[in-house]
Every structure is written in C-alpha cells, then in structure tokens.
Write a protein that holds these residues in place. Structure first.
Motif, PDB file in Angstrom:
ATOM      1  N   VAL A 175       5.234  30.471 -13.320  1.00 41.45           N
ATOM      2  CA  VAL A 175       4.937  30.860 -14.700  1.00 41.45           C
ATOM      3  C   VAL A 175       4.593  32.347 -14.729  1.00 41.45           C
ATOM      4  CG1 VAL A 175       3.464  30.489 -16.721  1.00 41.45           C
ATOM      5  CG2 VAL A 175       4.065  28.553 -15.230  1.00 41.45           C
ATOM      6  N   LEU A 176       5.420  33.124 -15.427  1.00 41.30           N
ATOM      7  CA  LEU A 176       5.179  34.554 -15.594  1.00 41.30           C
ATOM      8  C   LEU A 176       4.530  34.798 -16.952  1.00 41.30           C
ATOM      9  CD1 LEU A 176       8.547  36.120 -14.326  1.00 41.30           C
ATOM     10  CD2 LEU A 176       6.518  35.486 -12.991  1.00 41.30           C
ATOM     11  N   TYR A 177       3.375  35.454 -16.963  1.00 41.62           N
ATOM     12  CA  TYR A 177       2.734  35.886 -18.210  1.00 41.62           C
ATOM     13  C   TYR A 177       3.322  37.245 -18.558  1.00 41.62           C
ATOM     14  CZ  TYR A 177      -1.118  32.424 -17.785  1.00 41.62           C
ATOM     15  OH  TYR A 177      -1.882  31.287 -17.711  1.00 41.62           O
ATOM     16  N   ARG A 178       3.999  37.345 -19.704  1.00 37.85           N
ATOM     17  CA  ARG A 178       4.718  38.561 -20.044  1.00 37.85           C
ATOM     18  C   ARG A 178       4.434  38.990 -21.481  1.00 37.85           C
ATOM     19  NH1 ARG A 178       9.077  40.154 -17.228  1.00 37.85           N
ATOM     20  NH2 ARG A 178      10.131  40.710 -19.159  1.00 37.85           N
ATOM     21  N   GLY A 190      16.474  32.049  -5.709  1.00 36.42           N
ATOM     22  CA  GLY A 190      15.957  30.708  -5.465  1.00 36.42           C
ATOM     23  C   GLY A 190      15.269  30.071  -6.651  1.00 36.42           C
ATOM     24  N   LEU A 191      15.233  30.776  -7.796  1.00 39.53           N
ATOM     25  CA  LEU A 191      14.548  30.268  -8.973  1.00 39.53           C
ATOM     26  C   LEU A 191      15.433  30.385 -10.209  1.00 39.53           C
ATOM     27  CD1 LEU A 191      11.140  32.005  -8.227  1.00 39.53           C
ATOM     28  CD2 LEU A 191      11.508  29.531  -8.186  1.00 39.53           C
ATOM     29  N   ALA A 192      15.249  29.477 -11.156  1.00 45.20           N
ATOM     30  CA  ALA A 192      16.041  29.476 -12.380  1.00 45.20           C
ATOM     31  C   ALA A 192      15.123  29.400 -13.598  1.00 45.20           C
ATOM     32  CB  ALA A 192      17.007  28.295 -12.386  1.00 45.20           C
ATOM     33  N   LEU A 193      15.383  30.236 -14.598  1.00 40.80           N
ATOM     34  CA  LEU A 193      14.605  30.231 -15.835  1.00 40.80           C
ATOM     35  C   LEU A 193      14.907  28.945 -16.613  1.00 40.80           C
ATOM     36  CD1 LEU A 193      12.752  31.823 -17.824  1.00 40.80           C
ATOM     37  CD2 LEU A 193      14.856  32.725 -18.844  1.00 40.80           C
ATOM     38  N   ILE A 194      13.861  28.194 -16.965  1.00 43.69           N
ATOM     39  CA  ILE A 194      14.076  26.925 -17.676  1.00 43.69           C
ATOM     40  C   ILE A 194      13.453  26.908 -19.073  1.00 43.69           C
ATOM     41  CG2 ILE A 194      14.340  25.552 -15.579  1.00 43.69           C
ATOM     42  CD1 ILE A 194      11.405  24.617 -16.000  1.00 43.69           C
ATOM     43  N   GLU A 195      12.500  27.807 -19.335  1.00 48.50           N
ATOM     44  CA  GLU A 195      11.800  27.743 -20.616  1.00 48.50           C
ATOM     45  C   GLU A 195      11.046  29.034 -20.863  1.00 48.50           C
ATOM     46  OE1 GLU A 195       8.458  24.818 -22.770  1.00 48.50           O
ATOM     47  OE2 GLU A 195       8.607  24.894 -20.583  1.00 48.50           O
ATOM     48  N   GLU A 196      10.961  29.429 -22.140  1.00 51.39           N
ATOM     49  CA  GLU A 196      10.084  30.536 -22.527  1.00 51.39           C
ATOM     50  C   GLU A 196       9.323  30.131 -23.783  1.00 51.39           C
ATOM     51  OE1 GLU A 196      11.268  34.733 -21.073  1.00 51.39           O
ATOM     52  OE2 GLU A 196      13.007  34.011 -22.199  1.00 51.39           O
ATOM     53  N   LEU A 210       5.319  33.150 -22.133  1.00 56.64           N
ATOM     54  CA  LEU A 210       5.226  32.468 -20.855  1.00 56.64           C
ATOM     55  C   LEU A 210       6.644  32.112 -20.423  1.00 56.64           C
ATOM     56  CD1 LEU A 210       2.312  30.037 -21.798  1.00 56.64           C
ATOM     57  CD2 LEU A 210       2.117  32.002 -20.262  1.00 56.64           C
ATOM     58  N   SER A 211       7.108  32.735 -19.340  1.00 65.05           N
ATOM     59  CA  SER A 211       8.459  32.504 -18.833  1.00 65.05           C
ATOM     60  C   SER A 211       8.352  31.580 -17.623  1.00 65.05           C
ATOM     61  CB  SER A 211       9.126  33.826 -18.444  1.00 65.05           C
ATOM     62  OG  SER A 211       9.173  34.705 -19.549  1.00 65.05           O
ATOM     63  N   VAL A 212       8.989  30.404 -17.723  1.00 59.45           N
ATOM     64  CA  VAL A 212       8.835  29.363 -16.712  1.00 59.45           C
ATOM     65  C   VAL A 212      10.121  29.227 -15.897  1.00 59.45           C
ATOM     66  CG1 VAL A 212       8.210  26.956 -16.295  1.00 59.45           C
ATOM     67  CG2 VAL A 212       7.284  28.165 -18.299  1.00 59.45           C
ATOM     68  N   PHE A 213       9.965  29.276 -14.570  1.00 63.85           N
ATOM     69  CA  PHE A 213      11.080  29.132 -13.654  1.00 63.85           C
ATOM     70  C   PHE A 213      10.860  27.903 -12.760  1.00 63.85           C
ATOM     71  CE2 PHE A 213      11.010  33.513 -14.832  1.00 63.85           C
ATOM     72  CZ  PHE A 213      12.298  34.019 -14.689  1.00 63.85           C
ATOM     73  N   SER A 214      11.947  27.261 -12.378  1.00 64.10           N
ATOM     74  CA  SER A 214      11.862  26.167 -11.409  1.00 64.10           C
ATOM     75  C   SER A 214      12.741  26.518 -10.210  1.00 64.10           C
ATOM     76  CB  SER A 214      12.331  24.856 -12.022  1.00 64.10           C
ATOM     77  OG  SER A 214      13.725  24.918 -12.297  1.00 64.10           O
ATOM     78  N   LYS A 215      12.552  25.774  -9.124  1.00 67.80           N
ATOM     79  CA  LYS A 215      13.410  25.983  -7.969  1.00 67.80           C
ATOM     80  C   LYS A 215      14.840  25.611  -8.359  1.00 67.80           C
ATOM     81  CE  LYS A 215      10.735  25.680  -3.731  1.00 67.80           C
ATOM     82  NZ  LYS A 215      10.698  25.088  -2.376  1.00 67.80           N
TER      83      LYS A 215
END
Length: 218
Positions: A175-178, A190-196, A210-215
């Motif tokens: 989770v990136l706080y931006r 190794g990570l993919a953006l799934i939700e903002e 909040l930018s959310v990435f998963s493996k």
C-alpha cells in the motif's frame, strides 16, 4: 498550540469523523503521548517538518489511519512499514488496531532510536524496529514472504519492487500512501497495481490516494 489531553481527544475524534473513521477511546492516550514525544525529539533530530499540532493530527495521524480503507486486519496480520521515519503510518495503525503486528524499518539510527523509545515508553506489544536498508533487510531469510501488508508513505519505491515483493506473503499487498494516482507506465518488478482509493484529508489539508499492489502471478 499546546493542548491538554481532553481537548486533544475532541480534536482527534472530530477529525477522524470527517474522514468517516473513528478512534477508539483507549487509543487516545497513545496518540497524545506519541505527539508529546514527537515534539520533544523533533527538537534534537529531524523527524517531521510539521510543528503545528493540528497539522500533525491531520497529515500524520489521520492520514495514517486512512490506510484502513484498504487494509484488512485480524489477530494474525503482520505489517511492515518501509521508510518508517517517525512512525507513520504504522504506529497510528497499531494504536487503533492493537491486534496488528508491526515492524518499522528505517536505515537511520537516530530515527530507529526514537521509534524504539516510543515503542518502549508506550508499552506496545507486537511492535518492533529494524534499522537497515531495504535491500539488506529483504535478504534476511526470516523476513522473506512474512508480511500480509507493506505500507510506504515517504519512501521512493521505483527501483524496489523486487525487494518489496520478496517480503510479501503470496497473497500480500503493498500500500503506497500518495498525493496523486500512480502515473501511466509506473511499474514495480514483481507487483501489479490492483486498486486506487482516493480521499480528501479533513480541514482542506489536501487530496490523497492509496495505491494498492499485489504480487503478480507472472
């Protein structure tokens, strides 16, 4: 501005309500004591450029707990804060969800000393501090594939995808706080953006994402 704890509690609860969040009553004293120590230590080491209490409450405390919009916590959840600095967002998240286990990672020894002091002074259980560079930390066998969540608030991650991915469980999330959505073409190995998830800070203190990435399966 100086505040006593009662006024502090009213301000914090009111600001949290503006974000459709709530602060448990038992957490208030942790936030208050944290603020006191933050201001005290900030005179000796550079922890935050913000010195107004209300601004600290909004930009650090309330913004930190906004992460609960995308972070699901249970008794077994482990969270790593990369570039923890003065402890945002991990410590505010820990205050409101004490069952959360947090590790605060920062390469700066002075900031690490502050974090250890706060954890000890507040008697936090399930909160630890590591002073190391991310790449060195990620090479430790006992932390690889350990965390359900990694949070990053004030740390440049552009070249860190592989290290971050290594630390996440197979179904873990970053989770990136931006201040804004990730730009087109932004990638983390190794990570993919799934939700903002976008939101406005209370008292017109600004827009956040909040930018959310998963493996990534690849």
């Amino acid at each position: 501005m100086e505040q006593d704890e009662i006024q502090f509690a009213k301000s914090l609860q009111s600001l949290a309500a503006d974000l459709s969040s709530s602060i448990p009553d038992l957490s208030i004293s942790y936030f208050f004591r944290y603020l006191v120590e933050l201001k005290k230590w900030n005179k000796a080491i550079n922890l935050t450029a913000i010195d107004d209490d209300r601004e600290v409450l909004v930009k650090h405390f309330i913004d930190s707990i906004a992460g609960l919009k995308v972070i699901d916590i249970n008794d077994e959840t482990e969270l790593l804060d990369v570039g923890a600095g003065a402890g945002f967002p991990a410590l505010p998240l820990k205050f409101v969800r004490p069952e959360l286990s947090v590790e605060l990672l920062d390469p700066n020894e002075k900031k690490g000393a502050f974090l250890r002091y706060v954890v000890g002074t507040l008697g936090l259980v399930g909160a630890t501090v590591a002073t190391a560079k991310l790449e060195d930390y990620a090479s430790r066998g006992n932390v690889q594939a350990r965390f359900d969540y990694i949070v990053v608030r004030a740390f440049k991650v552009d070249e860190c995808g592989l290290a971050l991915s290594t630390l996440l469980k197979p179904d873990g999330k970053l989770v990136l706080y931006r201040a804004e959505r990730v730009p087109r073409g932004f990638e983390l190995t190794g990570l993919a953006l799934i939700e903002e998830v976008e939101y406005e800070l209370p008292a017109k203190y600004g827009h956040r994402v909040l930018s959310v990435f998963s493996k990534s399966s690849g």
